[in-house]
Design a protein around this motif. Structure first.
Motif, PDB file in Angstrom:
ATOM      1  N   LEU A   1     -24.745 -20.747  11.845  1.00 55.16           N
ATOM      2  CA  LEU A   1     -25.855 -19.903  11.212  1.00 55.16           C
ATOM      3  C   LEU A   1     -25.163 -18.418  11.471  1.00 55.16           C
ATOM      4  CD1 LEU A   1     -29.248 -21.630  12.419  1.00 55.16           C
ATOM      5  CD2 LEU A   1     -27.930 -21.477  10.110  1.00 55.16           C
ATOM      6  N   LEU A   2     -24.645 -18.026  12.755  1.00 55.73           N
ATOM      7  CA  LEU A   2     -24.089 -16.686  12.684  1.00 55.73           C
ATOM      8  C   LEU A   2     -23.172 -16.276  11.776  1.00 55.73           C
ATOM      9  CD1 LEU A   2     -23.548 -16.731  16.773  1.00 55.73           C
ATOM     10  CD2 LEU A   2     -25.364 -15.240  15.299  1.00 55.73           C
ATOM     11  N   GLN A   3     -22.503 -17.434  11.250  1.00 55.88           N
ATOM     12  CA  GLN A   3     -21.406 -16.967  10.064  1.00 55.88           C
ATOM     13  C   GLN A   3     -22.059 -16.946   8.882  1.00 55.88           C
ATOM     14  OE1 GLN A   3     -18.772 -20.594  10.717  1.00 55.88           O
ATOM     15  NE2 GLN A   3     -17.585 -19.274  11.957  1.00 55.88           N
ATOM     16  N   GLN A   4     -23.171 -17.729   8.714  1.00 53.07           N
ATOM     17  CA  GLN A   4     -23.945 -17.924   7.284  1.00 53.07           C
ATOM     18  C   GLN A   4     -24.620 -16.621   7.138  1.00 53.07           C
ATOM     19  OE1 GLN A   4     -23.116 -20.063   4.797  1.00 53.07           O
ATOM     20  NE2 GLN A   4     -21.293 -20.380   6.208  1.00 53.07           N
ATOM     21  N   MET A   5     -25.485 -15.954   8.167  1.00 56.82           N
ATOM     22  CA  MET A   5     -26.780 -15.436   7.929  1.00 56.82           C
ATOM     23  C   MET A   5     -26.287 -13.894   8.218  1.00 56.82           C
ATOM     24  SD  MET A   5     -29.806 -17.919   9.453  1.00 56.82           S
ATOM     25  CE  MET A   5     -30.958 -16.847   9.017  1.00 56.82           C
ATOM     26  N   PHE A   6     -25.377 -13.549   8.598  1.00 55.65           N
ATOM     27  CA  PHE A   6     -24.897 -12.340   8.769  1.00 55.65           C
ATOM     28  C   PHE A   6     -23.674 -11.747   7.653  1.00 55.65           C
ATOM     29  CE2 PHE A   6     -27.092 -13.513  12.757  1.00 55.65           C
ATOM     30  CZ  PHE A   6     -27.634 -12.061  13.127  1.00 55.65           C
ATOM     31  N   VAL A   7     -23.696 -10.720   7.800  1.00 54.58           N
ATOM     32  CA  VAL A   7     -22.316 -10.228   6.715  1.00 54.58           C
ATOM     33  C   VAL A   7     -21.111  -9.857   7.510  1.00 54.58           C
ATOM     34  CG1 VAL A   7     -21.707  -8.474   5.268  1.00 54.58           C
ATOM     35  CG2 VAL A   7     -24.038  -9.088   5.098  1.00 54.58           C
TER      36      VAL A   7
ATOM     37  N   GLU B   1     -18.668 -13.355  14.720  1.00 55.43           N
ATOM     38  CA  GLU B   1     -17.025 -13.200  14.302  1.00 55.43           C
ATOM     39  C   GLU B   1     -16.813 -11.716  13.863  1.00 55.43           C
ATOM     40  OE1 GLU B   1     -13.379 -15.667  12.264  1.00 55.43           O
ATOM     41  OE2 GLU B   1     -15.303 -16.485  12.205  1.00 55.43           O
ATOM     42  N   THR B   2     -17.574 -11.516  12.708  1.00 54.03           N
ATOM     43  CA  THR B   2     -17.297 -10.331  12.230  1.00 54.03           C
ATOM     44  C   THR B   2     -17.021  -9.071  13.380  1.00 54.03           C
ATOM     45  OG1 THR B   2     -18.159 -10.780  10.322  1.00 54.03           O
ATOM     46  CG2 THR B   2     -18.005  -8.605  10.605  1.00 54.03           C
ATOM     47  N   TYR B   3     -18.337  -9.033  14.179  1.00 58.95           N
ATOM     48  CA  TYR B   3     -18.264  -7.641  15.085  1.00 58.95           C
ATOM     49  C   TYR B   3     -17.109  -8.115  16.290  1.00 58.95           C
ATOM     50  CZ  TYR B   3     -19.479  -4.382  18.278  1.00 58.95           C
ATOM     51  OH  TYR B   3     -19.726  -3.051  19.025  1.00 58.95           O
ATOM     52  N   GLN B   4     -16.868  -9.289  16.565  1.00 55.77           N
ATOM     53  CA  GLN B   4     -16.048  -9.627  17.744  1.00 55.77           C
ATOM     54  C   GLN B   4     -14.684  -9.190  17.537  1.00 55.77           C
ATOM     55  OE1 GLN B   4     -16.375 -11.446  20.975  1.00 55.77           O
ATOM     56  NE2 GLN B   4     -18.614 -10.755  20.578  1.00 55.77           N
ATOM     57  N   LYS B   5     -14.318  -9.396  16.139  1.00 56.97           N
ATOM     58  CA  LYS B   5     -13.237  -8.843  15.413  1.00 56.97           C
ATOM     59  C   LYS B   5     -12.942  -7.511  15.350  1.00 56.97           C
ATOM     60  CE  LYS B   5     -12.035 -12.920  12.764  1.00 56.97           C
ATOM     61  NZ  LYS B   5     -11.491 -13.502  11.275  1.00 56.97           N
ATOM     62  N   GLU B   6     -14.041  -6.779  15.216  1.00 53.89           N
ATOM     63  CA  GLU B   6     -14.066  -5.301  15.061  1.00 53.89           C
ATOM     64  C   GLU B   6     -13.871  -4.831  16.423  1.00 53.89           C
ATOM     65  OE1 GLU B   6     -15.362  -1.317  13.691  1.00 53.89           O
ATOM     66  OE2 GLU B   6     -14.500  -3.143  12.643  1.00 53.89           O
ATOM     67  N   PHE B   7     -14.576  -5.436  17.366  1.00 58.10           N
ATOM     68  CA  PHE B   7     -14.551  -4.893  18.857  1.00 58.10           C
ATOM     69  C   PHE B   7     -13.003  -4.861  19.084  1.00 58.10           C
ATOM     70  CE2 PHE B   7     -14.975  -4.987  23.314  1.00 58.10           C
ATOM     71  CZ  PHE B   7     -16.306  -4.479  23.546  1.00 58.10           C
ATOM     72  N   LEU B   8     -12.475  -6.010  19.147  1.00 51.91           N
ATOM     73  CA  LEU B   8     -11.100  -6.514  19.743  1.00 51.91           C
ATOM     74  C   LEU B   8     -10.184  -5.584  19.156  1.00 51.91           C
ATOM     75  CD1 LEU B   8     -11.234 -10.426  20.034  1.00 51.91           C
ATOM     76  CD2 LEU B   8     -11.691  -8.516  21.850  1.00 51.91           C
ATOM     77  N   LYS B   9     -10.292  -5.151  17.714  1.00 51.69           N
ATOM     78  CA  LYS B   9      -9.419  -4.539  17.040  1.00 51.69           C
ATOM     79  C   LYS B   9      -9.310  -2.980  17.762  1.00 51.69           C
ATOM     80  CE  LYS B   9     -10.906  -2.544  13.092  1.00 51.69           C
ATOM     81  NZ  LYS B   9     -11.279  -2.578  11.684  1.00 51.69           N
ATOM     82  N   ARG B  10     -10.623  -2.173  18.212  1.00 50.20           N
ATOM     83  CA  ARG B  10     -10.584  -1.134  18.631  1.00 50.20           C
ATOM     84  C   ARG B  10     -10.170  -1.182  20.238  1.00 50.20           C
ATOM     85  NH1 ARG B  10     -12.672   2.321  15.083  1.00 50.20           N
ATOM     86  NH2 ARG B  10     -13.510   1.293  13.036  1.00 50.20           N
ATOM     87  N   SER B  11      -9.853  -2.316  20.789  1.00 51.70           N
ATOM     88  CA  SER B  11      -9.767  -2.517  22.052  1.00 51.70           C
ATOM     89  C   SER B  11      -8.527  -2.375  22.781  1.00 51.70           C
ATOM     90  CB  SER B  11     -10.654  -3.823  22.708  1.00 51.70           C
ATOM     91  OG  SER B  11     -11.758  -3.989  22.409  1.00 51.70           O
ATOM     92  N   LEU B  12      -8.329  -2.123  24.158  1.00 46.88           N
ATOM     93  CA  LEU B  12      -7.013  -1.837  24.657  1.00 46.88           C
ATOM     94  C   LEU B  12      -6.486  -3.121  25.169  1.00 46.88           C
ATOM     95  CD1 LEU B  12      -7.386   1.564  26.162  1.00 46.88           C
ATOM     96  CD2 LEU B  12      -6.258   1.025  23.985  1.00 46.88           C
ATOM     97  N   LEU B  13      -5.969  -4.261  24.382  1.00 46.59           N
ATOM     98  CA  LEU B  13      -5.778  -5.484  24.860  1.00 46.59           C
ATOM     99  C   LEU B  13      -4.623  -5.722  25.858  1.00 46.59           C
ATOM    100  CD1 LEU B  13      -6.488  -7.564  21.470  1.00 46.59           C
ATOM    101  CD2 LEU B  13      -8.015  -7.052  23.355  1.00 46.59           C
ATOM    102  N   LEU B  14      -3.670  -4.582  25.821  1.00 43.62           N
ATOM    103  CA  LEU B  14      -2.405  -4.965  26.617  1.00 43.62           C
ATOM    104  C   LEU B  14      -2.737  -4.084  27.980  1.00 43.62           C
ATOM    105  CD1 LEU B  14       0.451  -4.529  24.013  1.00 43.62           C
ATOM    106  CD2 LEU B  14      -0.470  -6.593  24.985  1.00 43.62           C
TER     107      LEU B  14
END
Length: 392
Positions: A386-392, A127-140
Motif C-alpha cells: 500500500l505504501l507503494q501504491q498510495m504515495f507518489v 521507498e521514494t523518500y528512503q531513496k531520497e534520504f539515502l541519496k543525500r546521506s554520507l554513506l561512507l
C-alpha cells in the motif's frame, strides 16, 4: 509531450487534485538533539538516542536540571516526529506520549508547520523518500549519517490536508494491527521462556513416576559423515536464529565453488556451528529440504532413543548444558565445541513418555508463535504494498 500528473496509483474516492512537493524545511521545523554527551544518572528524565527508536531499548537518564537546559534548544512535543539520522538511517516514530524527555544528536526532531505529522511519518517509510534520504546521506562515513542541512533539503510529496488525514488514519489502523500482533508475539515468547525454565528445572512435570536421569550425549547421538561429492544439493546456513537455505539467508550463495567436501544434512538430522565468540551455540534440526549440505566445519548427527524436539529444546535452553559449555573455553577469545567435546557433555533425560509430552507442548506453543509470525509478515507486506501504491 505533457508531464505526468503527480498522483498516486491507488487513492481514496473523492480526491483528484494533483499532489505537491517541496523541501522538508518548508513544511517542518527540523532540529537535532544535543551534540554533547550528557552526564547520565540512575534516575531522572529519559534521554533518547537511535537505539531507543529502533530497538525499544530502555532510555538512559539525565538530571532534571540538565534536561531543562537542553530543551531550551530542542524540546520534543506530543505529535512531533523523531527521525534517526546517524548510524541507523531514516527510521521514524511519532511521539505519542506526554512524558518529558531530551534527545541526542543522532535523532532529528520534526515539528509540523503545514503538514499532518502522522501522514509525514508514513511518507518517510515509502521507498521514494528512503531513496531520497539515502541519496543525500554520507554513506561512507563511520557511522553513516545525514547532515541537518541535507535533511532539510529532502523532498516530500503530499496531497491536501484532508487527504493526508485520510491516509494517516488508514495507515494508523494498520500500524495498530501490527502493534497488537507484535505484543501477542512477545507475550507468547515470554510464556515459552517461562515454560522452558519450569520444565528444565523439573518444577513442571508431565510424568512423575520416573525421575530424570543424567546421561552422556555420546550415548544419545550418532555422527553422520556422508560428503556431498558431486551431488547438487542446496547449501544450508545454521545460525543462532535457526537453519536456512543459504541463498535465502544471504540473498545469494556465499559458499566456496567446490562443495564436494561439504557434509550432507538429511531431513530430521541435527547440525550446529562449532565455533562461538560468546559461548552460545544453536543446535538446529534440518527440516527444510530432503537433503542439504553444509560447511565441513559444522558437525552433523542423528539421535538414538530420544525425542528430537525435546533434545533440540533442551540443548538450546537448559542452563545445565549451558554451564558445561562455558567451562570449555581454551585460551583465545572463542569457544570451540567440536563433536568429540560435545559428546562428552551430560544432559538430564526424562522417560520417553515425558519427553514426548514435553515435545508436544513445545510444538503447540511453537505453532502458535509461527502462526503469529505469518500473520505479522502478511500485514507488514500488505502495508508495504500500500505504501507503494498510495504515495507518489
Amino acid at each position: 509531450m505533457s508531464e505526468e500528473k503527480l498522483v498516486p496509483k491507488l487513492r481514496f474516492s473523492g480526491f483528484d487534485d494533483e499532489w505537491k512537493n517541496c523541501k522538508l524545511q518548508e513544511i517542518c521545523k527540523v532540529q537535532d538533539g544535543t551534540h554533547t554527551t550528557p552526564n547520565y544518572v540512575d534516575e531522572g528524565v529519559p534521554f533518547y538516542s537511535v537505539e531507543t527508536i529502533t530497538s525499544d531499548a530502555p532510555p538512559k537518564f539525565i538530571a532534571y536540571e540538565e534536561h531543562e537546559t537542553l530543551i531550551k534548544r530542542c524540546k520534543p512535543q506530543f505529535g512531533d516526529i523523531l527521525l534517526t539520522r546517524i548510524g541507523t538511517l531514516a527510521k521514524s516514530k511519532v511521539i505519542d506520549w506526554n512524558n518529558e524527555f531530551s534527545i541526542y544528536v543522532s535523532l532529528a526532531l520534526l515539528s509540523s508547520i503545514k503538514i499532518n505529522n502522522y501522514y509525514l511519518n508514513q511518507y518517510i517509510q515509502t521507498e521514494t523518500y528512503q531513496k531520497e534520504f539515502l541519496k543525500r546521506s554520507l554513506l561512507l562515513a563511520v557511522p553513516q549519517k545525514i547532515n541537518l542541512k541535507d535533511l532539510n533539503e529532502t523532498i516530500v510529496k503530499f496531497p491536501s490536508i484532508k487527504e493526508q488525514e485520510k491516509i494517516a488514519n488508514f495507515f494508523s489502523a494498520i500500524d495498530k494491527k501490527i502493534e497488537l500482533l507484535d505484543e501477542k508475539r512477545k507475550s507468547y515468547l515470554d510464556f515459552k521462556r517461562y515454560l522452558m525454565q519450569q520444565i528444565f528445572a523439573q518444577k513442571l512435570r508431565f510424568d512423575e513416576t520416573e525421575s530424570w536421569k543424567i546421561m552422556k550425549i555420546d550415548s544419545l547421538i550418532s555422527e553422520y559423515k556422508e560428503k556431498a561429492g558431486n551431488n547438487n544439493f542446496p547449501v544450508l546456513s545454521s545460525t543462532l536464529s535457526g537453519i536456512y537455505l543459504q541463498s535465502d539467508y544471504f540473498d545469494k550463495n556465499v559458499n566456496s565453488e567446490d562443495t564436494t567436501d561439504y557434509k550432507i544434512v538429511p531431513k530430521g538430522y541435527f547440525t550446529y556451528r562449532s565455533m562461538s565468540d560468546t559461548g552460545v551455540f544453536r543446535f538446529n534440526i534440518q527440516n527444510i529440504v530432503e537433503k542439504g549440505i553444509i560447511s565441513p566445519a559444522y558437525p552433523v548427527f542423528t539421535t538414538n532413543n530420544i525425542n528430537d524436539i525435546f533434545l533440540e529444546q533442551y540443548l538450546n535452553n537448559s542452563s545445565f548444558i549451558k554451564r558445561q559449555i562455558l567451562t570449555l573455553k581454551e585460551g583465545g577469545t572463542r569457544y570451540a565445541l567440536g563433536l568429540n567435546k560435545f559428546k562428552k557433555l551430560k544432559i538430564e533425560v526424562p522417560s520417553i513418555n515425558e519427553q514426548n509430552e514435553i515435545a508436544s507442548c513445545f510444538e503447540t506453543v511453537n505453532n502458535k508463535i509461527n502462526n503469529i509470525y505469518k500473520e505479522l509478515n502478511f500485514v507488514n507486506d500488505f502495508k508495504k504494498g500500500l505504501l507503494q501504491q498510495m504515495f507518489v
